[in-house]
Design an enzyme around this catalytic site. Structure first.
Site, short mmCIF file in Angstrom:
data_model
loop_
_atom_site.label_atom_id
_atom_site.label_comp_id
_atom_site.label_asym_id
_atom_site.label_seq_id
_atom_site.Cartn_x
_atom_site.Cartn_y
_atom_site.Cartn_z
N ARG A 78 1.88 -13.56 31.70
CA ARG A 78 0.47 -13.45 32.13
C ARG A 78 -0.06 -12.03 32.05
O ARG A 78 -1.22 -11.80 31.78
CB ARG A 78 0.31 -13.92 33.58
CG ARG A 78 0.44 -15.38 33.80
CD ARG A 78 0.07 -15.72 35.25
NE ARG A 78 0.54 -17.03 35.63
CZ ARG A 78 -0.06 -18.17 35.33
NH1 ARG A 78 -1.16 -18.15 34.63
NH2 ARG A 78 0.43 -19.31 35.72
N PHE A 125 1.20 -21.98 20.71
CA PHE A 125 1.33 -21.75 22.15
C PHE A 125 0.96 -20.29 22.42
O PHE A 125 1.60 -19.38 21.91
CB PHE A 125 2.75 -22.05 22.64
CG PHE A 125 2.79 -22.27 24.12
CD1 PHE A 125 2.67 -23.55 24.63
CD2 PHE A 125 2.89 -21.21 25.00
CE1 PHE A 125 2.67 -23.77 26.00
CE2 PHE A 125 2.89 -21.41 26.36
CZ PHE A 125 2.78 -22.70 26.87
N VAL A 126 -0.09 -20.08 23.22
CA VAL A 126 -0.60 -18.73 23.46
C VAL A 126 -0.28 -18.25 24.87
O VAL A 126 -0.24 -19.04 25.82
CB VAL A 126 -2.12 -18.64 23.20
CG1 VAL A 126 -2.41 -18.76 21.72
CG2 VAL A 126 -2.88 -19.69 23.99
N ASP A 182 -7.44 -27.06 26.27
CA ASP A 182 -6.46 -27.63 25.35
C ASP A 182 -6.80 -29.11 25.16
O ASP A 182 -7.59 -29.46 24.29
CB ASP A 182 -5.06 -27.41 25.94
CG ASP A 182 -3.92 -27.68 24.98
OD1 ASP A 182 -4.11 -27.50 23.76
OD2 ASP A 182 -2.85 -28.07 25.46
N ASP A 223 0.13 -18.28 30.45
CA ASP A 223 1.56 -18.14 30.69
C ASP A 223 2.37 -19.23 30.02
O ASP A 223 1.84 -20.24 29.55
CB ASP A 223 1.84 -18.20 32.19
CG ASP A 223 1.73 -19.61 32.74
OD1 ASP A 223 2.70 -20.09 33.35
OD2 ASP A 223 0.67 -20.25 32.57
N GLU A 254 -12.36 -20.92 33.07
CA GLU A 254 -11.03 -21.38 32.66
C GLU A 254 -10.47 -20.46 31.59
O GLU A 254 -11.23 -19.81 30.87
CB GLU A 254 -11.14 -22.82 32.14
CG GLU A 254 -9.86 -23.45 31.67
CD GLU A 254 -8.82 -23.66 32.77
OE1 GLU A 254 -8.29 -22.64 33.27
OE2 GLU A 254 -8.52 -24.80 33.09
N ASP A 255 -9.15 -20.40 31.50
CA ASP A 255 -8.52 -19.56 30.48
C ASP A 255 -8.52 -20.24 29.10
O ASP A 255 -8.84 -19.62 28.10
CB ASP A 255 -7.10 -19.16 30.88
CG ASP A 255 -6.19 -20.33 31.22
OD1 ASP A 255 -6.64 -21.50 31.21
OD2 ASP A 255 -5.00 -20.08 31.51
N GLY A 311 -4.36 -19.10 35.55
CA GLY A 311 -4.64 -18.58 34.22
C GLY A 311 -5.93 -17.83 34.04
O GLY A 311 -5.99 -16.88 33.27
#
Length: 184
Positions: free
Chosen positions: A167, A154-155, A105, A161, A101-102, A46
């Site tokens: 992606r 949810f992104v 959460d 992804d 990190e992407d 990610g």
């Protein structure tokens, strides 16, 4: 990206907004490290887009490392258990580590990774994330540098992804629920 148009609910951050925020984050990181060398750990898959864009703006020596970890698999909810699929090659003892990190959460992945680098003897460990979703935290964890906060949607896009799709979108968007909710 026409084939994805029926799956996207709303664009949250445009390509231009991402570009601008990445440059701002790099400046914050440059001010923190003041030219000292770092090991940048790309958390795959990610963070690849974000990390690649970010390190271009850093003004110190950057060694790149790649780590593949998972607490999701093909699901949309963290299992709560971290699995290291690919570890870094470098010894971090006495070094400065920037984990890239992407999205944060639940916080489980990043809090576990940070503890792992502490055990390995890193001198300084910082975390930068493009997105933070504080409403989903299961552990008390904050990134040192954060691009944007997002609501509990949810992104996808810009490396993020769902089941290894979306992606390559140049923006970050929310995904329509029908795409990822299971029908019984």
């Amino acid at each position: 990206m026409k084939e994805f148009s029926n799956d996207i609910d709303k664009i949250l951050f445009t390509e231009q907004q991402l570009y601008k925020r990445v440059k701002e984050l790099a400046e914050e990181i440059n001010n923190y490290y003041k030219g000292e060398p770092i090991i940048a750990v790309f958390v795959l898959k990610g963070s690849a887009f974000f990390a690649s864009d970010l390190i271009r703006w850093l003004n110190m020596h950057v060694s790149m490392e790649f780590m593949s970890v998972s607490s999701y698999g093909q699901e949309t909810i963290s299992s709560g258990k971290l699995t290291i699929k690919k570890d870094i090659d470098s010894d971090v003892r006495g070094k400065r580590v920037l984990i890239i990190e992407d999205i944060i959460d639940t916080g489980i992945t990043l809090s576990t990774l940070k503890r792992e680098f502490e055990k390995r003897g890193a001198e300084d460990i910082k975390v930068v994330t493009m997105l933070s979703k504080p409403s989903r935290r299961m552990v008390d964890f904050q990134a040192d540098f954060t691009g944007f906060e997002v609501p509990d949607v949810f992104v996808v896009g810009y490396g993020l992804d769902y089941a290894d799709k979306y992606r390559n979108l140049p923006y970050i968007a929310s995904l329509k629920k029908h795409v990822y909710e299971k029908k019984d």
